[in-house]
Design an enzyme around this catalytic site. Sequence first.
Site, short mmCIF file in Angstrom:
data_model
loop_
_atom_site.label_atom_id
_atom_site.label_comp_id
_atom_site.label_asym_id
_atom_site.label_seq_id
_atom_site.Cartn_x
_atom_site.Cartn_y
_atom_site.Cartn_z
CB CYS A 1 -58.99 -74.94 -8.86
SG CYS A 1 -59.86 -76.27 -8.02
CB CYS B 1 -65.53 -72.63 -4.94
SG CYS B 1 -65.70 -73.56 -6.49
N1 DGL Z 1 -63.36 -74.17 -9.10
C1 DGL Z 1 -63.00 -75.01 -7.85
C2 DGL Z 1 -62.52 -74.40 -6.44
O1 DGL Z 1 -62.19 -73.24 -6.69
C3 DGL Z 1 -63.56 -76.44 -7.69
C4 DGL Z 1 -64.76 -76.88 -8.22
C5 DGL Z 1 -64.93 -78.33 -8.26
O2 DGL Z 1 -65.36 -78.99 -7.29
O3 DGL Z 1 -64.44 -79.26 -9.22
O4 DGL Z 1 -62.55 -75.02 -5.59
#
Ligand code: DGL
Length: 273
Positions: free
Chosen positions: A72, A194
Site C-alpha cells: 500500500c 496505488c
Molecule cells: N492500495 C492502497 C495504496 O496503494 C490504498 C488504497 C486506499 O486508499 O485505501 O495506496
Amino acid sequence: MANILIFDSGMGGLSVYRELNQTLSGHQYLYLFDNACFPYGELTESRLVARVVELFEAFVARYPIDIAIIACNTASTYVLPALRQRLTIPVVGVVPAIKPAAEYSRQLQAASTLTSKPGHIGLLATPGTVSRRYTADLIEHFAADLQVSLLGTTELVKMAEDKLSGLPIDMQRLYKVLTPWLGEQGPDTLVLGCTHFPLLADEISQCLPDAKLIDSGAAIARRVTSLLAEEEDKGECSAQQGRLFCTRLTKKARLQAGAFSKEGFGALECFTP
Ligand code: DGL
C-alpha cells in the site's frame, strides 16, 4: 518455506501478490486487509500510523511472520519508519515508481525527433500519497528535470474493488477522473502509485492509450526474493493455500473473498487487534 504477510487497506495488494506468486510460489502467504479503516487515502497521517502500527504489532504477535510487505503506497509513504522501529522482521514497502518512470520518460524524449520538450510523468495515486512529503522528495530527487503532474483519487480505488468483486466498470466515470490528462497534454509515462490501480490497467490504458504505465509490483517481487535468499532454511515447498484476513466481517468482505479464492486463498478470517 517462509510465511509472507501481504498487507493493504483493501484488494490492491493482489496486484503485488500476483507478481510475488509468479517468482515465489512455494511459500505460505497471509493477506490482511484493513477494510474496517478503508480507504486509507482519506485518513490523516497520525490516524494512519497509529492504526497500522497497532494492527501489525498484534498480527505478528499472533502469527509467525518471516517477512511483511506493506502493499500500500498510502501507508508505506508514511508509516515505514515507525513500523521498522517496532518490528524485528524485515518490512518491505511499496512506494510510487517515480525513478523508473523518470528513466523511461527521459529515454522516450531522447529517442524522439519530434519534440525538445522535457518528458511528462503523471502520478496517479490516492489523495494521501500525492500530498506526502515522501512523494515530493522522490520527485525532487529523481524527476526534477521533468514535468510531473499529480492526480489523487479515491474513486479509482473503489472502482478497482468493484471490478474484482465482479461489478461492471463505469468507463465514463474513469474518463472523468482522468480528464486533466486526456489529449495532447497528457503524460508520456504514468506511475500507478496505488496498488489498486494495476488492477485497472486495461481500462486506464483505454483512456490514455499513449501513456506507458509503470507500477512497483515487479520491483517488490525482486526485493522480497533477494531478502528470502539471505534467510536460512527458508526453502520452498509444495504450494500452500493462502490465508485471508479482514478486520471487519461484512457482506462486501465476503464478496471480496470470492476474488481472493480464485487466486488460491482460503476462507475469510477476521482479525481484530
Ligand atoms: N492500495 C492502497 C495504496 O496503494 C490504498 C488504497 C486506499 O486508499 O485505501 O495506496
